[in-house]
Design an enzyme around this catalytic site. Structure first.
Site, mmCIF file in Angstrom:
data_model
loop_
_atom_site.group_PDB
_atom_site.id
_atom_site.type_symbol
_atom_site.label_atom_id
_atom_site.label_comp_id
_atom_site.label_asym_id
_atom_site.label_seq_id
_atom_site.Cartn_x
_atom_site.Cartn_y
_atom_site.Cartn_z
ATOM 1 C CG HIS A 104 83.040 36.100 54.705
ATOM 2 N ND1 HIS A 104 82.036 35.533 55.432
ATOM 3 C CD2 HIS A 104 82.626 36.072 53.402
ATOM 4 C CE1 HIS A 104 81.055 35.162 54.617
ATOM 5 N NE2 HIS A 104 81.390 35.466 53.386
ATOM 6 C CG ASP A 107 83.020 36.761 58.585
ATOM 7 O OD1 ASP A 107 82.356 37.676 58.106
ATOM 8 O OD2 ASP A 107 82.977 35.578 58.182
ATOM 9 C CD GLU A 235 77.960 29.675 49.035
ATOM 10 O OE1 GLU A 235 79.030 29.669 49.668
ATOM 11 O OE2 GLU A 235 76.880 30.078 49.510
ATOM 12 C CD GLU A 271 73.480 29.051 51.655
ATOM 13 O OE1 GLU A 271 74.637 29.518 51.643
ATOM 14 O OE2 GLU A 271 72.486 29.699 52.009
ATOM 15 C CG HIS A 274 72.531 29.798 47.901
ATOM 16 N ND1 HIS A 274 73.867 30.099 47.842
ATOM 17 C CD2 HIS A 274 72.033 30.536 48.917
ATOM 18 C CE1 HIS A 274 74.173 30.974 48.776
ATOM 19 N NE2 HIS A 274 73.075 31.256 49.450
ATOM 20 C CG ASP A 299 77.738 27.057 52.737
ATOM 21 O OD1 ASP A 299 78.714 26.447 53.220
ATOM 22 O OD2 ASP A 299 77.798 28.248 52.387
ATOM 23 C CG ASP A 310 69.929 32.961 51.378
ATOM 24 O OD1 ASP A 310 69.645 31.772 51.573
ATOM 25 O OD2 ASP A 310 71.087 33.379 51.245
ATOM 26 C CG ASP A 312 71.063 31.876 55.066
ATOM 27 O OD1 ASP A 312 70.959 31.101 54.103
ATOM 28 O OD2 ASP A 312 71.735 32.920 55.034
ATOM 29 C CG ASP A 342 75.994 30.239 55.002
ATOM 30 O OD1 ASP A 342 75.654 31.097 55.839
ATOM 31 O OD2 ASP A 342 76.423 30.520 53.866
HETATM 32 C C1 XLS Z 1 75.436 34.204 50.938
HETATM 33 C C2 XLS Z 1 76.429 33.159 50.907
HETATM 34 C C3 XLS Z 1 77.718 33.447 51.670
HETATM 35 C C4 XLS Z 1 78.815 32.519 51.265
HETATM 36 C C5 XLS Z 1 80.180 32.945 51.693
HETATM 37 O O1 XLS Z 1 74.291 34.023 50.569
HETATM 38 O O2 XLS Z 1 75.827 31.991 51.387
HETATM 39 O O3 XLS Z 1 77.491 33.425 53.031
HETATM 40 O O4 XLS Z 1 78.603 31.221 51.751
HETATM 41 O O5 XLS Z 1 80.528 34.182 51.194
HETATM 42 CA CA CA Z 2 76.724 30.019 51.763
HETATM 43 CA CA CA Z 3 72.640 31.975 52.150
#
Ligand code: XLS
Ligand code: CA
Ligand code: CA
Length: 456
Positions: A104, A107, A235, A271, A274, A299, A310, A312, A342
């Protein structure tokens, strides 16, 4: 900062094979290994994400950062800190040996006091990023703008009730789309960070949909204007941070795109976690996107089936990912997309090398899943049974129904006379599940045999 940030990893992570006792080696992933005639690296197009790995300090809602990330020290000059972070990030990408990264805008470069200052910060850091990319050969899978962290975006970016906030978001995406173009990015991602609502009591759903569609049309128009050839990706995520996010899942996103004539401009970045939050399996999301013609990129991560947020985590289940890889291969494989991790460490994973362990495990899981998916494709048994299941639609009756030749009345007539009198047939789910396990075990056995051979 010219010293290595990861001194415990001396060079590139090597391939060690399944019998290797070196945790800092790949057990399965071999970039040059051919699978269905294509290099593993080109099948998977792996990327590391900047945010979880280098920005996130290891904080949670109950406690502060636990990780050793010296550039997060607030006493440092933000640009010096950003450059130290960039160096550590590229050292990591290079030692891990992956072809791509994702980031991003915020970032990589700090937010300034004004929009102009934030943009100047980003431009300055991009010069350094370009140099690191040239030095290491690591490329950009996708860039994206952070339209959710700054307090101005509390009520959304494109869907904000205030058009001035829409304008700031538009300016931010313009800058970041151009930055992605400059770095040769393969895609540009828009995750609808806070495009959703907390309560319907203050929300105008129809108006917010129009705003979002206008925003995405503006972005697509600008992409063509600047000649960016990468794919634009939305996304999906069903909730978090807002109670209800608009880009709920693949099917919802497709419906939205089709309503606004944008289905040829955007694809999806899917993702795993998600999909879980939306109540879907990950392979459902991938198969849906493939069937709608909007599959873009992945992702890679996983959630936790015992909680509803989430998490991750790094993916570690071949059983699950093999089915996802199978849907991707059936759909023709990745084009501009890739597998972006991700994924983030657990808060107690304090050591710098933990970042390697997380990624090595995830990459090996993907590589092994790719082998299983390729085995399923080569065996062809699933495909043959699927084709057999629908064979009737290639016959006279099926073709006449689909072509529109027959009316309800004509069908009813043939059923009434008894000419059409079907019997249900088995869906054979258990048999098909056994075929999947058989392929998993066959890959296990083949890898074992190969290693026995290698051991002499
Ligand atoms: C958040 C998202 C984010 C996107 C990019 O849940 O996964 O990280 O991938 O903005
Ligand atoms: Ca993501
Ligand atoms: Ca995520």
């Amino acid at each position: 900062m010219n010293q290595d940030f990861f001194p415990d990893v001396e060079g590139r992570i090597p391939f060690g094979g399944l019998r290797s006792e070196d945790p800092l080696s790949f057990k399965v992933y071999q970039p040059d290994r051919l699978v269905l005639g294509k290099r593993m690296e080109d099948h998977l197009r792996i990327a590391v994400c900047y945010w979880h790995s280098f920005n996130w300090p290891g904080s949670d809602v109950f406690g502060s950062g636990t990780f050793d990330r010296p550039w997060n020290d607030p006493r440092l000059d933000p640009m010096i800190a950003a450059r130290a972070k960039l160096e550590a990030a590229f050292e990591f990408f290079d030692k891990l040996g992956v072809p791509f990264f994702c980031f991003h805008d915020r970032d990589m470069a700090p937010e300034g006091a004004t929009f102009a200052e934030s943009t100047a910060n980003l431009q300055a850091i991009l010069d350094d990023a370009e140099a690191h990319m040239a030095r290491t050969g690591v490329r950009l899978l996708w860039g994206t703008a952070n339209l959710f962290s700054h307090p101005r975006y509390t009520a959304g970016a494109a869907t904000n009730p205030d058009p001035e906030i829409f304008a700031v978001a538009a300016a931010q995406v313009k800058v970041m789309l151009e930055a992605t173009h400059r770095l040769g990015g393969a895609n540009y991602v828009l995750w609808g960070g806070r495009e959703g609502y907390e309560t319907l009591l203050n929300t105008d759903l129809a108006r917010e949909e129009q705003q979002l569609a206008r925003f995405l049309s503006l972005v697509a128009e600008h992409k063509h204007r600047i000649g960016f050839k990468g794919a634009l990706l939305l996304e999906p995520k069903p909730q978090e941070p807002t109670k209800h996010q608009y880009d709920y899942d693949s099917a919802t996103v497709y419906g939205f795109l089709a309503r606004h004539g944008l289905e040829h401009e955007y694809r999806v970045n899917l993702e795993a976690n998600h999909a879980t939050l939306a109540g879907h399996s990950f392979h459902h999301e991938v198969a849906t996107a493939v069937s709608l013609g909007i599959f873009g990129s992945i992702d890679a991560n996983r959630g936790d089936y015992q909680n509803g947020w989430d998490t991750d985590q790094f993916p570690n289940s071949v059983d699950e990912l093999a089915l996802t890889l199978y849907e991707i291969l059936r759909g023709g494989g990745l084009t501009t997309g890739g597998f972006n991790f991700d994924a983030k460490l657990r808060r107690q994973s304090l050591d710098r090398t933990d970042l390697f362990h997380g990624h090595i495990g995830g990459i090996d899981t993907l590589a092994r899943s790719l082998l299983v998916a390729a085995e399923l494709i080569e065996r062809g048994a699933l495909e043959a049974r699927r084709a057999e299941r629908y064979a009737g639609w290639s016959g006279e009756l099926g073709r006449s129904i689909l072509s529109g030749e027959v009316l309800l009345e004509m069908l009813a007539g043939r059923v009434l006379t008894g000419e059409i009198d079907p019997r249900p047939v088995s869906g054979r789910q258990e048999l098909l599940e056994n075929l999947v396990n058989q392929a998993i075990w066959a890959v296990d056995a083949a890898v074992d045999a190969a290693e026995d051979g290698a051991a002499g």
